[in-house]
Design an enzyme around this catalytic site. Structure first.
Site, PDB file in Angstrom:
ATOM      1  CD  GLN A 280      -2.430  -1.140   2.819  1.00 39.70           C
ATOM      2  OE1 GLN A 280      -3.231  -0.391   3.015  1.00 39.70           O
ATOM      3  NE2 GLN A 280      -1.973  -2.029   3.580  1.00 39.70           N
ATOM      4  CE  LYS A 310      -2.965  40.204  12.416  1.00 42.67           C
ATOM      5  NZ  LYS A 310      -1.963  41.341  12.325  1.00 42.67           N
ATOM      6  NE  ARG A 318      -0.710  46.394  11.061  1.00 41.58           N
ATOM      7  CZ  ARG A 318      -0.344  45.093  10.428  1.00 41.58           C
ATOM      8  NH1 ARG A 318       0.711  44.768   9.987  1.00 41.58           N
ATOM      9  NH2 ARG A 318      -1.491  44.376  10.251  1.00 41.58           N
ATOM     10  CG  HIS A 371      -4.997  43.413   9.943  1.00 40.34           C
ATOM     11  ND1 HIS A 371      -3.971  42.700  10.304  1.00 40.34           N
ATOM     12  CD2 HIS A 371      -5.399  43.065   8.773  1.00 40.34           C
ATOM     13  CE1 HIS A 371      -3.433  42.334   9.226  1.00 40.34           C
ATOM     14  NE2 HIS A 371      -4.147  42.559   8.228  1.00 40.34           N
ATOM     15  N   GLY A 377      -0.212  37.938  10.772  1.00 44.99           N
ATOM     16  CA  GLY A 377      -0.941  36.871  10.037  1.00 44.99           C
ATOM     17  C   GLY A 377       0.031  35.984   9.247  1.00 44.99           C
ATOM     18  CG  HIS A 378       2.081  37.365   5.495  1.00 41.33           C
ATOM     19  ND1 HIS A 378       1.135  38.405   5.483  1.00 41.33           N
ATOM     20  CD2 HIS A 378       2.413  37.031   4.012  1.00 41.33           C
ATOM     21  CE1 HIS A 378       0.787  38.468   4.084  1.00 41.33           C
ATOM     22  NE2 HIS A 378       1.355  37.889   3.317  1.00 41.33           N
TER      23      HIS A 378
END
Length: 492
Positions: A280, A310, A318, A371, A377-378
Site C-alpha cells: 500500500q 490582534k 503598527r 488590522h 498573519g503572515h
C-alpha cells in the site's frame, strides 16, 4: 470522541497585554488605523471607545457601529471569535504581551525597521560589502535592547535581518524553496516574481510626508498602486520580498515547497506508516493529496488564532503609527514617550537626510493593512504551514545543488559557500517562514516580535491539528517526529 475530549480539556490561558491601552488615555500605544484621527494622528476618543466596546462584547451589531475615518474598511475583526472543529480553538492559545510603547525593546525593533526600509534596494548578497549595511550593523549593536540573531553577542552581516531558528543563518538569505521551477500539473511555473522599481530607479517609498501619512491613518483611500518593474525577478532584496508578501496567497510559499519536495522525491518523515507497507501507499492519508490540502487547510486555523490575538487581546500599534510618534517628537510638534534609542539612532537621521521627515518609509502606498500588528498573519501562517511540511518529510534531507539569485535577480547562480552542504529541508523550511514573515518587516508593516511570537503561535496551531488527526486514522501510526522552532524535538 477521544480527539474531542482531548480538545475539551484544553484550558483557556491567560492573555497578558503590555498595559499601554490603560496607560495612555489618548491611545497612542495602540492600533487605531482606519478610525477617525485629529490633525496630529491621534485617534478620536469616542470612536476608539466604540471599537473597545465591540471587541469586549463580541456582538456583531457593536462591530457594525465602529466609526471609520475614511472609505477603507477594518479587516475582519470578528474572525478571531470563530470556533473551529479541528485543532484547538483560537481563544485557547496565547502569545506574550507585546513590547510596550516606551520600552527599549520596541525602540530596538523600530531601529531595525528603519534600517530595513533604508536597505530595501540593496541585494542580500551585498550585505557583507555594503557601507549602508555596515552602518545598520553598528547602529543595531549600539542598542540597549535588540533581540535579533547575533554571533558572539553581536549583529553581523551574516545575521542581519534574519530569523532566529536553526537554518536561518546557514546559506544565502533567501530559502532554496523560492528558486526551483515548479510543475503545477501540466503547467510549468518559473519562480520569477513581480517586483517594484527601486528608489532612484523610477520607484519610491510611501507615507513619508504628513498629508499622506495622516490620510492613511484615517483610511482615506484610494492610495494608488506600486510602480511595477517590467522584468520579473528571482527574489534578491528587501523590496522584492516586500512585493512578494504584498499579494501572495498566504500558504503559497509552503505549498510550492511541497510541490518541489514531492516532485524531486524528497524522503518522507520516518514516522509515515506507509514506509513499512509492502502493498500500500499513502494518498488521501499520508500521501501527496493529504499533505497539499492540509498545508492550505491549516492556514485558515492559524488566521483565526492570530486574529483573536490582534483584535481581542493586544491591539498593538503598527510600525508606521510608531513612526508618526517619532516624527512628531523629533520635529517638536508633540512629545511622545518613545525610548531614546530610536530618537538618537543613525537610522532616523539617515531617513531624514533622504526624505526631510522622520516617518518610517513604507513599501506600500496604503502602508499597513487595516488590522493590528501583533500577532502577524503572515508569520502565524508561516509557522503553521512550515510545521506541517516538516512533519510530513524527513527534515534532515540535504537540499541539493543550492543556488542564489544574481544581484539583478534575472538569473540563478550556484551557491558555493562553505556551508553549501548544510542546508537541510528543516532548516530551509524555517528560513522560508522567516523570509515571508520578515518580508513584512522589510515592507514596514510588522515588528520583529510580531514574527518571533507569531511563528510559535502558528506552530502550536499546526501541532494541535496534527494531534487531532492522529486519533482519527485507521493506519497504525506512531506519530511524526520533527524539530520545533525553538530547537526541541516533538513527536506528534
Amino acid at each position: 470522541m477521544k480527539a474531542a475530549s482531548k480538545e475539551k480539556s484544553v484550558p483557556i490561558p491567560a492573555h497578558p497585554t503590555n498595559g499601554d491601552e490603560t496607560l495612555y488615555p489618548n491611545r497612542i500605544g495602540n492600533f487605531s488605523k482606519g478610525l477617525p484621527h485629529d490633525s496630529f494622528g491621534e485617534v478620536d476618543a469616542t470612536a476608539y471607545g466604540k471599537f473597545l466596546k465591540a471587541v469586549t462584547t463580541g456582538e456583531p451589531a457593536d462591530f457594525e457601529a465602529i466609526p471609520i475615518g475614511g472609505n477603507v474598511r477594518l479587516i475582519d475583526p470578528q474572525a478571531g471569535l470563530a470556533f473551529d472543529m479541528e485543532g484547538t480553538d483560537s481563544h485557547q492559545m496565547a502569545i506574550p504581551a507585546a513590547p510596550a510603547l516606551a520600552s527599549a525593546q520596541r525602540a530596538g525593533e523600530a531601529v531595525e525597521n528603519y534600517w530595513l526600509a533604508l536597505l530595501r534596494d540593496v541585494p542580500f548578497a551585498q550585505y557583507e560589502t555594503s557601507p549602508l549595511a555596515a552602518a545598520a550593523i553598528a547602529d543595531l549593536n549600539a542598542l540597549t535592547d535588540f533581540r535579533g540573531p547575533k554571533v558572539s553577542g553581536a549583529v553581523t552581516a551574516g545575521t542581519l535581518f534574519r530569523g532566529f531558528c536553526a537554518g536561518d543563518l546557514i546559506g544565502p538569505y533567501v530559502s532554496q524553496f523560492f528558486f526551483p521551477t515548479l510543475q503545477y500539473g501540466a503547467a510549468e511555473v518559473v519562480q520569477k516574481y513581480q517586483t517594484y522599481l527601486p528608489v532612484g530607479g523610477g520607484g519610491t517609498d510611501y507615507l513619508i510626508d504628513m498629508p499622506h501619512w495622516l490620510k492613511a491613518q484615517n483610511g482615506q483611500g484610494p492610495f494608488g498602486g506600486n510602480i511595477i518593474d517590467s522584468n520579473r525577478r528571482y527574489l534578491r532584496n528587501g523590496r522584492d520580498l516586500s512585493a512578494y508578501v504584498h499579494i501572495d496567497v498566504l500558504f503559497e510559499a509552503y505549498f510550492n515547497a511541497c510541490i518541489y519536495l514531492i516532485d524531486v522525491g524528497a524522503p518522507l518523515n520516518p514516522g509515515n506508516p506507509y514506509l513499512a507497507s509492502t502493498n500500500q501507499t499513502g494518498f488521501g492519508t499520508f500521501g501527496a493529496p493529504h499533505l497539499k490540502t492540509i498545508v492550505a487547510e491549516v492556514a485558515t486555523r492559524a488566521l483565526k488564532a492570530v486574529w483573536y490575538q490582534k483584535w481581542m487581546v493586544h491591539r498593538a500599534l503598527r510600525p508606521e503609527e510608531y513612526g508618526g510618534l517619532v516624527h512628531m517628537t523629533l520635529v517638536g510638534t508633540k512629545s511622545y514617550p518613545v525610548h531614546s534609542d530610536i530618537l538618537n539612532s543613525n537610522a532616523v537621521q539617515e531617513v531624514f537626510s533622504r526624505n526631510g521627515t522622520y516617518f518610517l518609509p513604507m513599501a506600500f502606498p496604503e502602508g499597513c493593512p487595516q488590522h493590528p500588528s501583533y500577532g502577524a498573519g503572515h508569520a502565524t501562517v508561516a509557522g503553521a504551514c512550515s510545521t506541517i511540511v516538516k512533519a510530513f518529510f524527513d527534515e534532515n534531507w540535504v537540499v541539493p545543488n543550492p543556488v542564489v539569485a544574481s544581484d539583478d535577480g534575472l538569473s540563478l547562480v550556484p551557491y558555493t559557500g562553505s556551508d553549501a552542504n548544510q542546508m537541510t529541508l528543516g532548516g530551509e523550511m524555517n528560513k522560508i517562514a522567516a523570509n515571508v514573515a520578515i518580508g513584512r518587516n522589510h515592507a514596514g508593516v510588522h515588528w520583529r516580535s510580531d514574527y518571533a511570537e507569531s511563528l510559535l503561535l502558528g506552530e502550536a496551531v499546526a501541532i494541535s491539528v496534527l494531534r487531532d488527526g492522529r486519533k482519527c486514522y485507521n493506519e497504525t501510526f506512531n506519530g511524526f517526529t520533527f524539530t520545533k522552532f525553538d530547537g526541541t524535538q516533538i513527536a506528534v
